[in-house]
Scaffold this motif. Sequence first.
Motif, mmCIF file in Angstrom:
data_model
loop_
_atom_site.group_PDB
_atom_site.id
_atom_site.type_symbol
_atom_site.label_atom_id
_atom_site.label_comp_id
_atom_site.label_asym_id
_atom_site.label_seq_id
_atom_site.Cartn_x
_atom_site.Cartn_y
_atom_site.Cartn_z
ATOM 1 N N SER A 64 15.233 40.905 0.584
ATOM 2 C CA SER A 64 15.454 40.980 2.384
ATOM 3 C C SER A 64 16.281 39.867 2.743
ATOM 4 C CB SER A 64 13.137 40.513 2.522
ATOM 5 O OG SER A 64 13.106 39.070 2.875
ATOM 6 N N LEU A 65 16.295 38.955 1.876
ATOM 7 C CA LEU A 65 16.919 37.586 2.236
ATOM 8 C C LEU A 65 19.078 37.984 1.912
ATOM 9 C CD1 LEU A 65 15.423 34.656 0.575
ATOM 10 C CD2 LEU A 65 15.743 35.384 2.877
ATOM 11 N N GLY A 66 19.059 39.713 1.434
ATOM 12 C CA GLY A 66 20.348 40.195 1.049
ATOM 13 C C GLY A 66 20.749 39.528 -0.865
ATOM 14 N N MET A 135 6.214 28.590 -7.716
ATOM 15 C CA MET A 135 7.769 30.054 -7.326
ATOM 16 C C MET A 135 7.408 29.867 -5.740
ATOM 17 S SD MET A 135 5.309 33.644 -9.330
ATOM 18 C CE MET A 135 3.219 32.857 -9.630
ATOM 19 N N ALA A 136 6.543 29.667 -5.219
ATOM 20 C CA ALA A 136 6.023 29.216 -3.577
ATOM 21 C C ALA A 136 7.391 28.814 -3.321
ATOM 22 C CB ALA A 136 4.994 29.208 -3.158
ATOM 23 N N MET A 137 7.440 27.496 -4.213
ATOM 24 C CA MET A 137 8.132 26.784 -3.653
ATOM 25 C C MET A 137 9.978 27.142 -3.847
ATOM 26 S SD MET A 137 7.068 22.653 -4.707
ATOM 27 C CE MET A 137 6.362 23.269 -6.041
ATOM 28 N N LEU A 138 10.049 27.663 -4.580
ATOM 29 C CA LEU A 138 11.632 28.243 -4.829
ATOM 30 C C LEU A 138 11.893 29.411 -4.124
ATOM 31 C CD1 LEU A 138 14.161 28.483 -6.815
ATOM 32 C CD2 LEU A 138 12.843 29.425 -8.387
ATOM 33 N N LYS A 143 14.528 30.304 0.882
ATOM 34 C CA LYS A 143 14.976 30.572 2.646
ATOM 35 C C LYS A 143 15.749 29.633 2.851
ATOM 36 C CE LYS A 143 14.053 31.972 7.000
ATOM 37 N NZ LYS A 143 15.093 33.719 7.141
ATOM 38 N N VAL A 144 15.603 28.442 2.807
ATOM 39 C CA VAL A 144 16.086 27.609 2.860
ATOM 40 C C VAL A 144 17.784 27.474 2.954
ATOM 41 C CG1 VAL A 144 16.879 25.128 2.861
ATOM 42 C CG2 VAL A 144 14.550 25.805 3.720
ATOM 43 N N LEU A 145 17.690 27.155 1.753
ATOM 44 C CA LEU A 145 19.716 28.082 0.830
ATOM 45 C C LEU A 145 20.262 29.036 1.750
ATOM 46 C CD1 LEU A 145 18.895 26.397 -2.555
ATOM 47 C CD2 LEU A 145 19.861 25.733 -0.819
ATOM 48 N N SER A 146 19.237 29.858 1.833
ATOM 49 C CA SER A 146 20.045 31.289 2.385
ATOM 50 C C SER A 146 20.826 30.889 3.790
ATOM 51 C CB SER A 146 19.593 32.435 2.575
ATOM 52 O OG SER A 146 17.880 32.419 2.637
ATOM 53 N N LYS A 412 5.918 21.179 0.380
ATOM 54 C CA LYS A 412 7.394 20.981 1.212
ATOM 55 C C LYS A 412 8.009 19.931 0.342
ATOM 56 C CE LYS A 412 8.512 18.768 6.076
ATOM 57 N NZ LYS A 412 7.879 18.242 7.004
ATOM 58 N N LEU A 413 7.486 19.108 0.003
ATOM 59 C CA LEU A 413 8.117 18.111 -1.067
ATOM 60 C C LEU A 413 9.191 18.807 -1.764
ATOM 61 C CD1 LEU A 413 9.218 15.290 -1.286
ATOM 62 C CD2 LEU A 413 7.554 14.969 -2.989
ATOM 63 N N GLY A 414 8.507 19.594 -2.557
ATOM 64 C CA GLY A 414 9.428 19.955 -3.585
ATOM 65 C C GLY A 414 9.852 21.363 -2.887
ATOM 66 N N VAL A 415 9.794 22.455 -2.262
ATOM 67 C CA VAL A 415 10.863 22.671 -1.468
ATOM 68 C C VAL A 415 12.711 21.261 -0.433
ATOM 69 C CG1 VAL A 415 11.503 24.202 0.297
ATOM 70 C CG2 VAL A 415 9.455 24.487 -0.735
ATOM 71 N N GLU A 416 11.672 20.860 -0.466
ATOM 72 C CA GLU A 416 13.391 19.804 0.116
ATOM 73 C C GLU A 416 13.988 19.324 -1.260
ATOM 74 O OE1 GLU A 416 14.077 16.091 3.441
ATOM 75 O OE2 GLU A 416 12.276 17.060 3.153
ATOM 76 N N LEU A 417 13.492 19.570 -2.663
ATOM 77 C CA LEU A 417 13.961 18.384 -3.108
ATOM 78 C C LEU A 417 15.415 19.494 -4.076
ATOM 79 C CD1 LEU A 417 14.165 15.953 -5.337
ATOM 80 C CD2 LEU A 417 12.497 16.946 -6.854
ATOM 81 N N LEU A 418 14.413 21.117 -4.224
ATOM 82 C CA LEU A 418 14.965 21.871 -5.280
ATOM 83 C C LEU A 418 16.379 22.055 -4.217
ATOM 84 C CD1 LEU A 418 12.150 24.665 -6.056
ATOM 85 C CD2 LEU A 418 14.076 22.997 -7.166
ATOM 86 N N THR A 419 15.791 22.175 -2.725
ATOM 87 C CA THR A 419 16.872 22.663 -1.339
ATOM 88 C C THR A 419 18.143 21.306 -2.275
ATOM 89 O OG1 THR A 419 15.905 23.353 -0.395
ATOM 90 C CG2 THR A 419 18.276 22.936 0.746
ATOM 91 N N ASN A 420 18.386 19.897 -2.141
ATOM 92 C CA ASN A 420 18.912 18.785 -1.994
ATOM 93 C C ASN A 420 19.312 18.758 -2.754
ATOM 94 O OD1 ASN A 420 18.486 18.572 0.477
ATOM 95 N ND2 ASN A 420 16.897 16.315 0.493
ATOM 96 N N PHE A 421 18.989 19.052 -4.488
ATOM 97 C CA PHE A 421 19.816 19.371 -5.355
ATOM 98 C C PHE A 421 20.628 19.701 -5.709
ATOM 99 C CE2 PHE A 421 15.832 17.771 -8.313
ATOM 100 C CZ PHE A 421 15.782 16.468 -8.542
#
Length: 429
Positions: A64-66, A135-138, A143-146, A412-421
């Motif tokens: 769904s994110l393409g 799984m949920a954090m990734l 979504k954020v990186l898209s 939330k921290l896990g999502v932000e950390l993966l994004t920032n890495f």
Amino acid sequence: MHKKIISLTLLAFSTLSFAQDKVEDLVSHVEPDVIKWRHHFHEFPELSNREFNTAKYIADYLNSLGFDVQTGVAKTGVIAILDSGKPGPVVALRADMDGLPVKEQSNLPYRSEQMGEYNGNEVPVMHACGHDTHMAMLMGAAKVLSELKGELKGKVKFIFQPAEEGAPAGEAGGAELMVKEGVLKNPDVDAIFGLHISSNADVGTIRYNSGGTMAAVDPFKIVIHGKQAHGAYPWKSVDPVVTAAQMIMSLQTIVSREIKLIDDAAVVTVGSIHGGNRSNIIPDSVELVGTIRTLNSAAREHIYDAMARKVKGIADSMGAKATLTLPLDFSYPITYNDPDLTQSMLPTMQRTAGVENTILSKPVTGAEDFSFFQEKVPGLYVWVGGKPLDVPEEESPAHHTPEFYVDDEGLKLGVELLTNFTLDYMAMH
């Protein structure tokens, strides 16, 4: 030439700063979905190499994110590629998918009531190690990186891995199989990042270590062959029970007397002894099964050599024969955080969680098959806190137990950390 390099670096970090201004808002926006996904995975866990519905749920969302999505990797794994359309590195982000044969004991509205098959038996299934949160954090980071695709340089490879807890008997699986099937190729990964939720670390904290951070795992089996006799006439036997007892005690001296423990911890554990069936019969054989855990390759090699030396020497001294199988049925390498990558990502961790919440921690003798990825490319694996702040650490439930619990506040921290890495690595390369 130097001016050109400096200007390109400043441009990269200017772009990064522009993107970073959006990250926190985007993560906050996706957080309710991350929690919803986590609850779904927790309520409907699946065992190793049987994550069929889990994989479909993930693949449907990534489609769904393409993204370019591939399923059925290493049996049930899901891979997705986010291509920025611009040149740059390939950053891989990994989450594990499988649950455990554990009966959940909680009053959560999303507790698991699922059953599965394990070693031919019907068993309850639970996400008792936090893979539901991974799984949920990734998915949240995807979504954020898209949404930040315009600021990316290069590609992001999202790896949803089955069977981290070990494939069923007689099957291959996990990270090792993924690597064999080429998950780090097409496109070739430059660096990989992973994280693990911790039920014992405070929400809002990151724990990290450079170098060996989780142990190599080497199961072993020793079969001692003696001579059977009546228990009343032990002099007529070659007693494998006494031989086994001497062997077990001697194996402990490998760690206590031969390994330099001020540098790295190591473990030799005999977890199973089988032999004999009556009190008055000395059996003809005894079987020992155990595990070795090491945090550096030198200690690992030394224990391999010492095990063979002691098993043979003790058996010979008792007139018995012994066979050592090492490793037994599988073997995990050391989870080794690349020192240069760890150092370069330290500011990212500190900016994301705060300097005071980014904690250098000691290695642990638990294991992770993320290590198979790190054998091939530089990798960084960290712990993200999931313990509610009002729960004392000594009262927090352990991983792999029926009471295991982590707070949604830690996601939330896990999502932000993966994004920032991902953003920071791309900016630096």
